[in-house]
Design a protein around this motif. Structure first.
Motif, mmCIF file in Angstrom:
data_model
loop_
_atom_site.group_PDB
_atom_site.id
_atom_site.type_symbol
_atom_site.label_atom_id
_atom_site.label_comp_id
_atom_site.label_asym_id
_atom_site.label_seq_id
_atom_site.Cartn_x
_atom_site.Cartn_y
_atom_site.Cartn_z
ATOM 1 N N TYR A 38 -33.039 35.790 4.149
ATOM 2 C CA TYR A 38 -32.094 36.259 3.130
ATOM 3 C C TYR A 38 -31.759 37.721 3.364
ATOM 4 N N HIS A 39 -30.651 38.135 2.776
ATOM 5 C CA HIS A 39 -30.282 39.549 2.760
ATOM 6 C C HIS A 39 -29.342 39.799 1.584
ATOM 7 N N PHE A 40 -29.321 41.043 1.144
ATOM 8 C CA PHE A 40 -28.461 41.467 0.049
ATOM 9 C C PHE A 40 -27.223 42.117 0.635
ATOM 10 N N GLU A 41 -26.080 41.810 0.070
ATOM 11 C CA GLU A 41 -24.815 42.403 0.516
ATOM 12 C C GLU A 41 -24.103 43.018 -0.677
ATOM 13 N N GLN A 42 -23.649 44.247 -0.492
ATOM 14 C CA GLN A 42 -22.864 44.874 -1.551
ATOM 15 C C GLN A 42 -21.436 44.356 -1.462
ATOM 16 N N GLU A 43 -20.874 44.044 -2.637
ATOM 17 C CA GLU A 43 -19.499 43.588 -2.730
ATOM 18 C C GLU A 43 -18.709 44.610 -3.523
ATOM 19 N N GLN A 44 -17.428 44.430 -3.560
ATOM 20 C CA GLN A 44 -16.575 45.351 -4.301
ATOM 21 C C GLN A 44 -16.938 45.367 -5.791
ATOM 22 N N GLU A 45 -17.261 44.216 -6.343
ATOM 23 C CA GLU A 45 -17.557 44.110 -7.776
ATOM 24 C C GLU A 45 -19.015 43.778 -8.061
ATOM 25 N N GLY A 46 -19.943 44.195 -7.219
ATOM 26 C CA GLY A 46 -21.362 43.924 -7.456
ATOM 27 C C GLY A 46 -22.105 43.671 -6.158
ATOM 28 N N TRP A 47 -22.997 42.691 -6.200
ATOM 29 C CA TRP A 47 -23.832 42.350 -5.053
ATOM 30 C C TRP A 47 -23.934 40.841 -4.923
ATOM 31 N N ARG A 48 -24.377 40.398 -3.751
ATOM 32 C CA ARG A 48 -24.692 38.996 -3.580
ATOM 33 C C ARG A 48 -25.937 38.876 -2.711
ATOM 34 N N LEU A 49 -26.625 37.775 -2.903
ATOM 35 C CA LEU A 49 -27.834 37.441 -2.157
ATOM 36 C C LEU A 49 -27.488 36.241 -1.290
ATOM 37 N N VAL A 50 -27.566 36.432 0.021
ATOM 38 C CA VAL A 50 -27.159 35.407 0.981
ATOM 39 C C VAL A 50 -28.401 34.791 1.617
ATOM 40 N N PHE A 51 -28.469 33.466 1.618
ATOM 41 C CA PHE A 51 -29.584 32.739 2.218
ATOM 42 C C PHE A 51 -29.119 32.033 3.477
ATOM 43 N N THR A 52 -30.020 31.950 4.448
ATOM 44 C CA THR A 52 -29.749 31.195 5.667
ATOM 45 C C THR A 52 -30.925 30.271 5.926
ATOM 46 N N ASP A 53 -30.638 28.988 6.077
ATOM 47 C CA ASP A 53 -31.672 28.030 6.462
ATOM 48 C C ASP A 53 -31.955 28.296 7.936
ATOM 49 N N VAL A 54 -33.173 28.708 8.232
ATOM 50 C CA VAL A 54 -33.521 29.140 9.588
ATOM 51 C C VAL A 54 -33.386 28.009 10.602
ATOM 52 N N GLU A 55 -33.789 26.809 10.223
ATOM 53 C CA GLU A 55 -33.727 25.684 11.151
ATOM 54 C C GLU A 55 -32.361 25.032 11.226
ATOM 55 N N ARG A 56 -31.648 25.006 10.096
ATOM 56 C CA ARG A 56 -30.342 24.348 10.049
ATOM 57 C C ARG A 56 -29.370 25.214 9.251
ATOM 58 N N PRO A 57 -28.799 26.224 9.881
ATOM 59 C CA PRO A 57 -27.910 27.155 9.174
ATOM 60 C C PRO A 57 -26.753 26.488 8.443
ATOM 61 N N GLU A 58 -26.302 25.352 8.925
ATOM 62 C CA GLU A 58 -25.191 24.664 8.257
ATOM 63 C C GLU A 58 -25.599 24.107 6.892
ATOM 64 N N ARG A 59 -26.885 24.048 6.615
ATOM 65 C CA ARG A 59 -27.386 23.552 5.328
ATOM 66 C C ARG A 59 -27.809 24.687 4.396
ATOM 67 N N SER A 60 -27.366 25.878 4.682
ATOM 68 C CA SER A 60 -27.715 27.034 3.857
ATOM 69 C C SER A 60 -27.095 26.918 2.476
ATOM 70 N N PRO A 61 -27.839 27.333 1.444
ATOM 71 C CA PRO A 61 -27.284 27.278 0.086
ATOM 72 C C PRO A 61 -26.210 28.338 -0.124
ATOM 73 N N GLU A 62 -25.447 28.161 -1.170
ATOM 74 C CA GLU A 62 -24.415 29.126 -1.531
ATOM 75 C C GLU A 62 -25.062 30.459 -1.935
ATOM 76 N N PRO A 63 -24.407 31.570 -1.661
ATOM 77 C CA PRO A 63 -24.935 32.866 -2.101
ATOM 78 C C PRO A 63 -24.990 32.957 -3.622
ATOM 79 N N VAL A 64 -25.829 33.838 -4.099
ATOM 80 C CA VAL A 64 -25.953 34.117 -5.524
ATOM 81 C C VAL A 64 -25.253 35.448 -5.776
ATOM 82 N N HIS A 65 -24.496 35.547 -6.858
ATOM 83 C CA HIS A 65 -23.708 36.748 -7.143
ATOM 84 C C HIS A 65 -24.147 37.418 -8.437
ATOM 85 N N THR A 66 -23.927 38.742 -8.494
ATOM 86 C CA THR A 66 -24.146 39.495 -9.720
ATOM 87 C C THR A 66 -23.094 40.586 -9.834
#
Length: 106
Positions: A38-66
Motif C-alpha cells: 500500500y501507499h498514500f497519495e495526495q490528491e487535489q481534494e484530500g488523500w487516498r490509500l492505494v492497495f496492490t495485491d502483490v501476487e495478482r495486481p489485477e485483483r487489487s481493491p479500489e483505493p480508499v479516499h478521504t
C-alpha cells in the motif's frame, strides 16, 4: 486495543489471539494477511490509500479516499476505513466495542 478478525465477530470465542495494541497494528496485520502492499497519495481534494495485491495486481481493491487535508488526519481516516471489512472481509474493532457486542449476544 483493537481486535482483528478475518471472519464474523461471532466466530471468535476468545479474542486474546486477535488483540493488537493500536489501529496501525491492526491495519498492518490485515494488509499483511491479505497480501497487499500500500501507499498514500495526495490528491487535489484530500488523500487516498492505494492497495496492490502483490501476487495478482489485477485483483487489487479500489483505493480508499478521504477529504482530510492534513497528512496525519488523512492517514488516520484512511486506515480506519481500511479496517472496516472492505479488505477481504477483515475487520478491526476497538476492544471496548468487542466487549459490548459480546455482552449483547450473551
Amino acid at each position: 486495543m483493537y481486535v482483528v478478525f478475518a471472519e464474523e465477530l461471532d466466530a471468535a470465542a476468545d479474542a486474546k489471539s486477535h488483540i493488537v495494541q493500536s489501529l496501525e497494528q491492526a491495519f498492518a496485520q490485515i494488509v499483511c494477511r491479505c497480501g497487499f502492499s500500500y501507499h498514500f497519495e495526495q490528491e487535489q481534494e484530500g488523500w487516498r490509500l492505494v492497495f496492490t495485491d502483490v501476487e495478482r495486481p489485477e485483483r487489487s481493491p479500489e483505493p480508499v479516499h478521504t477529504d482530510y487535508k492534513r497528512p496525519r488526519d488523512a492517514k488516520h481516516d484512511l486506515i480506519a476505513q481500511a479496517v472496516d471489512g472492505r479488505l477481504r472481509g477483515h475487520v478491526a474493532i476497538s476492544y471496548e466495542q468487542f466487549v459490548k457486542s459480546r455482552l449483547k449476544t450473551a
